[in-house]
Design an enzyme around this catalytic site. Structure first.
Site, PDB file in Angstrom:
ATOM      1  N   LYS A 279       0.828  -1.219   0.000  1.00 10.30           N
ATOM      2  CA  LYS A 279       0.000   0.000   0.000  1.00 10.30           C
ATOM      3  C   LYS A 279       0.858   1.263   0.000  1.00 10.30           C
ATOM      4  CE  LYS A 279      -2.204  -0.859   3.868  1.00 10.30           C
ATOM      5  NZ  LYS A 279      -1.638  -2.172   4.269  1.00 10.30           N
TER       6      LYS A 279
ATOM      7  N   ARG B 125      -9.467   1.746   9.218  1.00 13.67           N
ATOM      8  CA  ARG B 125      -9.132   0.343   9.488  1.00 13.67           C
ATOM      9  C   ARG B 125     -10.173  -0.334  10.377  1.00 13.67           C
ATOM     10  NH1 ARG B 125      -3.085   1.055   9.084  1.00 13.67           N
ATOM     11  NH2 ARG B 125      -2.121  -1.000   9.127  1.00 13.67           N
TER      12      ARG B 125
ATOM     13  N   ARG C 212      11.243  -6.764   5.081  1.00 20.20           N
ATOM     14  CA  ARG C 212      11.205  -5.322   5.371  1.00 20.20           C
ATOM     15  C   ARG C 212      11.733  -5.050   6.775  1.00 20.20           C
ATOM     16  NH1 ARG C 212       5.539  -2.214   5.147  1.00 20.20           N
ATOM     17  NH2 ARG C 212       5.263  -3.161   7.187  1.00 20.20           N
TER      18      ARG C 212
ATOM     19  N   ARG D  49      11.966  -1.971  11.165  1.00 19.22           N
ATOM     20  CA  ARG D  49      10.673  -1.605  11.780  1.00 19.22           C
ATOM     21  C   ARG D  49      10.380  -2.539  12.938  1.00 19.22           C
ATOM     22  NH1 ARG D  49       5.485  -0.162   8.113  1.00 19.22           N
ATOM     23  NH2 ARG D  49       4.455  -1.100   9.897  1.00 19.22           N
TER      24      ARG D  49
ATOM     25  N   ARG E  83      -0.725  -8.788  13.379  1.00 17.61           N
ATOM     26  CA  ARG E  83      -1.274  -7.713  12.535  1.00 17.61           C
ATOM     27  C   ARG E  83      -2.181  -8.282  11.449  1.00 17.61           C
ATOM     28  NH1 ARG E  83       4.045  -5.483  10.926  1.00 17.61           N
ATOM     29  NH2 ARG E  83       2.974  -4.142   9.450  1.00 17.61           N
TER      30      ARG E  83
END
Ligand code: AMP
Length: 198
Positions: free
Chosen positions: A23, A98, A137, A143, A154
């Site tokens: 996204k 969300r 990632r 992160r 998640r």
């Protein structure tokens, strides 16, 4: 009475999909082409965490455990961001709404601004592929919520709280589905096509 916008390229868009669907990457590209801001709630939260603001301190614990930051906090943050001048002729929201409450809150904000959504771009991906991307990632960007355990959490939270939104927007005839498994350039091209076909 406000004068209706004469800017024909005005777009009010959402990009939706599970964590790791791409996204953020796609939002930046599409927003640039349309000359509208890409507004990522995750990025705004991360900037606040880095800056150690009050909002950042509050958001951090939720983010690190893969939970959503409470709606009241998130909605206020988006309301002020959408009121900024650069969002007046359009925006591409990434990572918001969300939850169903956030959908309602966004409806309220847009009606206050006397506007509404033009389209909801949905990136369709396979869950196992997404886990792999996010683990990568996490290694590349460090992160703190890209550990395998948090990623699974998640994805669960997405399935429970965010996937139902798609039905809501589907009923409004706004959803444009795009295959998110292709290369980055191919997905961008497909999104462009989905928007042009409206
Ligand atoms: P993202 O970068 O979009 O994956 O968001 C990272 C994290 O920020 C999420 O796992 C949530 O903890 C938080 N977050 C981002 N957007 C929202 C939202 N709309 N509502 C609640 N929490 C959010």
């Amino acid at each position: 009475m406000t004068t209706p916008s004469t800017d024909t390229s005005a777009r009010r868009l959402l990009i939706v999909g599970p964590p790791g669907a791409g996204k953020g990457t796609q939002a930046v590209r599409i927003a640039e082409e349309l000359s509208i801001p890409a507004i990522s709630t995750g990025d705004i939260f991360r900037a606040n965490v880095s800056g150690e603001t009050e909002l950042g301190v509050l958001a951090k614990s939720f983010m690190d455990s893969g939970e959503y930051v409470p709606d009241s906090v998130t909605n206020d943050m988006v309301r002020s961001r959408l009121a900024e001048d650069d969002a007046a002729s359009g925006f591409l929201l990434d990572g918001y709404p969300r939850t169903l409450d956030q959908v309602e809150a966004l409806d309220g904000m847009l009606s206050e601004l006397e506007t509404s959504l033009d389209a909801v771009l949905l990136l369709v991906v396979e869950t196992e592929e997404v886990v792999g991307r996010l683990v990568e990632r996490g290694k590349e960007q460090g992160r703190s919520d890209d550990t395998e355990e948090t990623i699974r959490k998640r994805l669960d939270v997405y399935a429970e709280q965010t996937a139902p939104l798609i039905d809501v927007y589907e009923k409004r005839g706004l959803v444009r589905r795009v295959d998110g498994m292709a290369s980055i350039d191919e997905v961008t091209a497909a999104l462009r096509g989905a928007l042009a076909g409206r």
